[in-house]
Design an enzyme around this catalytic site. Structure first.
Site, PDB file in Angstrom:
ATOM      1  N   LYS A 205       0.960  -1.138  -0.074  1.00 43.47           N
ATOM      2  CA  LYS A 205      -0.004  -0.131  -0.157  1.00 43.47           C
ATOM      3  C   LYS A 205       0.863   1.438   0.056  1.00 43.47           C
ATOM      4  O   LYS A 205       0.728   2.030  -0.712  1.00 43.47           O
ATOM      5  CB  LYS A 205      -0.899  -0.038   1.169  1.00 43.47           C
ATOM      6  CG  LYS A 205      -1.721   1.015   1.478  1.00 43.47           C
ATOM      7  CD  LYS A 205      -2.667   1.363   0.368  1.00 43.47           C
ATOM      8  CE  LYS A 205      -3.142   2.887   0.424  1.00 43.47           C
ATOM      9  NZ  LYS A 205      -4.426   3.269  -0.119  1.00 43.47           N
ATOM     10  N   CYS A 261      -4.314  10.855   1.367  1.00 40.49           N
ATOM     11  CA  CYS A 261      -3.359   9.832   1.448  1.00 40.49           C
ATOM     12  C   CYS A 261      -1.924  10.160   1.273  1.00 40.49           C
ATOM     13  O   CYS A 261      -1.060   9.802   1.896  1.00 40.49           O
ATOM     14  CB  CYS A 261      -3.698   8.674   0.470  1.00 40.49           C
ATOM     15  SG  CYS A 261      -5.230   7.865   0.927  1.00 40.49           S
ATOM     16  N   LYS A 321      -8.831  17.916  -5.165  1.00 36.68           N
ATOM     17  CA  LYS A 321      -9.005  17.512  -6.446  1.00 36.68           C
ATOM     18  C   LYS A 321     -10.469  17.699  -6.699  1.00 36.68           C
ATOM     19  O   LYS A 321     -11.343  17.662  -5.804  1.00 36.68           O
ATOM     20  CB  LYS A 321      -8.530  15.957  -6.467  1.00 36.68           C
ATOM     21  CG  LYS A 321      -9.245  14.854  -6.034  1.00 36.68           C
ATOM     22  CD  LYS A 321      -8.702  13.706  -6.427  1.00 36.68           C
ATOM     23  CE  LYS A 321      -9.815  12.714  -5.969  1.00 36.68           C
ATOM     24  NZ  LYS A 321      -9.459  11.318  -6.262  1.00 36.68           N
TER      25      LYS A 321
HETATM   26  C1  UDX Z   1      -4.955   8.347  -3.905  1.00 36.20           C
HETATM   27  C2  UDX Z   1      -4.668   7.190  -4.514  1.00 36.20           C
HETATM   28  O1  UDX Z   1      -4.956   7.114  -6.128  1.00 36.20           O
HETATM   29  C3  UDX Z   1      -5.508   5.811  -4.194  1.00 36.20           C
HETATM   30  O2  UDX Z   1      -5.157   4.693  -4.857  1.00 36.20           O
HETATM   31  C4  UDX Z   1      -5.171   5.760  -2.827  1.00 36.20           C
HETATM   32  O3  UDX Z   1      -6.076   4.459  -2.124  1.00 36.20           O
HETATM   33  C5  UDX Z   1      -5.364   6.794  -1.767  1.00 36.20           C
HETATM   34  O4  UDX Z   1      -4.750   8.038  -2.475  1.00 36.20           O
HETATM   35  P1  UDX Z   1      -6.799  10.162  -3.921  1.00 36.20           P
HETATM   36  O5  UDX Z   1      -6.278  10.578  -2.674  1.00 36.20           O
HETATM   37  O6  UDX Z   1      -8.343   9.814  -3.886  1.00 36.20           O
HETATM   38  O7  UDX Z   1      -6.429   8.563  -4.143  1.00 36.20           O
HETATM   39  O8  UDX Z   1      -6.432  11.107  -5.023  1.00 36.20           O
HETATM   40  P2  UDX Z   1      -5.900  10.729  -6.575  1.00 36.20           P
HETATM   41  O9  UDX Z   1      -6.925  10.773  -7.662  1.00 36.20           O
HETATM   42  O10 UDX Z   1      -4.989   9.782  -6.692  1.00 36.20           O
HETATM   43  O11 UDX Z   1      -5.055  12.530  -6.521  1.00 36.20           O
HETATM   44  C6  UDX Z   1      -4.073  12.393  -5.545  1.00 36.20           C
HETATM   45  C7  UDX Z   1      -3.484  13.929  -5.730  1.00 36.20           C
HETATM   46  O12 UDX Z   1      -2.691  14.171  -6.650  1.00 36.20           O
HETATM   47  C8  UDX Z   1      -4.578  15.031  -6.067  1.00 36.20           C
HETATM   48  O13 UDX Z   1      -4.411  16.131  -5.352  1.00 36.20           O
HETATM   49  C9  UDX Z   1      -4.213  15.306  -7.406  1.00 36.20           C
HETATM   50  O14 UDX Z   1      -4.701  16.759  -7.915  1.00 36.20           O
HETATM   51  C10 UDX Z   1      -2.929  15.023  -7.533  1.00 36.20           C
HETATM   52  N1  UDX Z   1      -2.397  14.651  -8.947  1.00 36.20           N
HETATM   53  C11 UDX Z   1      -3.094  13.502  -9.441  1.00 36.20           C
HETATM   54  C12 UDX Z   1      -1.347  15.598  -9.776  1.00 36.20           C
HETATM   55  O15 UDX Z   1      -1.249  16.614  -9.271  1.00 36.20           O
HETATM   56  N2  UDX Z   1      -1.190  14.993 -10.924  1.00 36.20           N
HETATM   57  C13 UDX Z   1      -1.511  13.617 -11.588  1.00 36.20           C
HETATM   58  O16 UDX Z   1      -1.046  13.652 -12.815  1.00 36.20           O
HETATM   59  C14 UDX Z   1      -2.310  12.935 -10.707  1.00 36.20           C
END
Ligand code: UDX
Length: 444
Positions: A205, A261, A321
């Site tokens: 994880k 996360c 997000k």
């Molecule tokens: C994440 C993991 O994807 C998931 O598998 C885990 O269980 C929990 O953490 P989450 O926190 O819901 O999920 O959001 P995610 O969609 O992964 O985006 C995380 C952050 O990264 C956001 O702030 C998003 O804006 C940022 N991000 C994501 C970027 O800045 N660039 C990217 O290309 C993708």
């Protein structure tokens, strides 16, 4: 059909419990927070998650999903107990296991037959063993039980979809019997089962989240180089992402990652490494780059405005997000107080995260769910969340509403040519600057 109790009705617990119920199991979700349970009993969801309420209502109605704060009874009746309580980050960046230990103690005190106890929360390596010893310490007789680490990979906003159609389930069990029980529970969701030891499953994880966070910080570092050499990071992402070994996902440069996360898990992994005598320098840099992205965005804004004092600034997006009202470690939560302290008047837009933000930041800014209202008379717009409302903006109207056409975009939402043609000064991340050419904008 299995009798499953899920302890903790946060994001992970509530969504997983609901999906287990949807698959036909008898599920009881419990929480010590009575208010939360009372709300759930009345069909009020504690979180915003597309499709969740419908699925909860459906399963409550057909009798497969129950809510209670009677934890002891829920434990006694279960064959499988999922622990999905929070593991917040302590001030040192370490995961706080207080709630996990409390639940383990309650399970021990109420153990009345063989049960499989599963961790769903992201827990440091060794937590499964710790839970085992706490249960043993508090159970009255030598009743057999097993521990399983079954980490959750769902994304907020896509939680139901991610849980009903998992790309994989990771199951680290202390016995073959427990592995089979949990594998069976996952049959409706995926055929990709990764069988591992307890410690390996726990580490998977962290490794998954840290790797994704690394991809983001990597592309953000590349973006920072792009800005200095006049290159375009979106093209770099495209150019490298088409290599199937790299893949095109999580290569979007911007203001950096937030959420419940990535920030927490990267810090926790750094601690896990330190505690076993390993300096994980790569992750240290990932965290530093991420924090730096927020600072750089604010610097760009400050430079373009000359001073923040007395300027009216629109903040477009509060959630970390789109499609969530979660503001945990969201860029806006860092950036708003800085701008407010430096004398800017702030007008913040978000379609659903205003309530949560107000709880944390109070009235450091004005809030509106109407994006055009928050743009009115502003000296600058700062895009922090790529909400659809932001993507759909009528830019001609935006230009008319603003005092001067300056947009600082932390999510690279708009096309550079369009912004140039419309006469904006448009400063995004890792892409060439667009400067408004008219005389009125000389100061920008
Ligand atoms: C994440 C993991 O994807 C998931 O598998 C885990 O269980 C929990 O953490 P989450 O926190 O819901 O999920 O959001 P995610 O969609 O992964 O985006 C995380 C952050 O990264 C956001 O702030 C998003 O804006 C940022 N991000 C994501 C970027 O800045 N660039 C990217 O290309 C993708």
């Amino acid at each position: 059909m299995k009798k499953v109790t899920v302890v903790g009705t946060g994001y992970v617990g509530l969504v997983s419990g609901t999906c287990f119920a949807e698959a036909g199991n008898q599920v009881t979700c419990c929480d010590i927070n009575q208010m939360k349970i009372n709300d759930l009993l009345q069909g009020v969801m504690p979180i915003y998650e597309p499709g969740l309420k419908e699925l909860v209502d459906k399963n409550v109605k057909r009798g497969t999903l129950h809510f209670t704060y009677q934890i002891t009874q829920a434990i006694q009746e279960a064959e499988v107990i999922y622990i999905a309580v929070g593991t917040p980050m302590t001030s040192s960046g370490k995961a706080d296991l207080t709630y996990i230990k409390q639940v383990a103690k309650t399970i021990g005190e109420n153990l009345n037959g063989y049960k499989v106890i599963v961790t769903k929360s992201t827990v440091p390596v060794g937590t499964g063993k710790l839970i085992k010893s706490v249960i043993q310490e508090h159970s009255f007789e030598q009743i057999p039980f097993d521990i399983v680490a079954n980490p959750e990979f769902l994304r907020e906003g896509d939680a139901i979809k991610d849980s009903m159609n998992m790309e994989r389930a990771v199951i680290g069990a202390t016995s073959e019997k427990a592995f089979q029980i949990i594998a069976e529970l996952h049959q409706p969701f995926t055929s990709n089962i990764v069988k591992a030891s307890l410690e390996t499953a726990e580490l998977i994880k962290y490794a998954a989240n840290a790797f994704l966070a690394t991809k983001i910080s990597f592309i953000n570092d590349i973006a920072n180089i792009c800005e200095r050499v006049g290159a375009d990071v979106t093209k770099v992402s495209e150019g490298i992402g088409l290599d199937s070994r790299i893949g095109n996902k999580f290569l979007q440069a911007g203001v950096g990652f937030g959420g419940s996360c990535f920030p927490k898990d990267t810090s926790a992994l750094l601690h896990i490494a330190k505690e076993c005598g390993y300096e994980f320098n790569l992750i240290k840099s990932v965290i530093e780059t991420n924090e730096g992205q927020r600072v750089q965005l604010v610097k760009k804004l400050e430079k373009a405005l000359g001073t923040l004092k007395g300027k009216t600034i629109s903040i477009l997006g509060l959630a970390f997000k789109p499609n969530t009202d979660d503001i945990r470690s969201s860029p806006a939560i860092d950036i708003i107080p800085y701008l407010a302290v430096h004398g800017a008047n702030l007008q913040a837009f978000d379609p659903i995260a205003i309530k949560e933000t107000k709880k944390q930041l109070g009235y450091q800014c004005a809030y509106s769910e109407n994006i055009y209202e928050s743009i009115q008379n502003s000296d600058a717009c700062v895009i922090l969340t790529d909400w659809q409302d932001v993507k759909d903006l009528d830019l001609i109207k935006v230009k008319e509403l603003m005092k001067q056409p300056l947009i600082v975009d932390g999510r690279n939402v708009f096309d550079l040519e369009t912004m140039k043609d419309l006469g904006f000064t448009y400063l995004s991340v890792g892409r060439p600057e667009v400067r408004q050419k008219t005389a009125a904008s000389k100061s920008l």
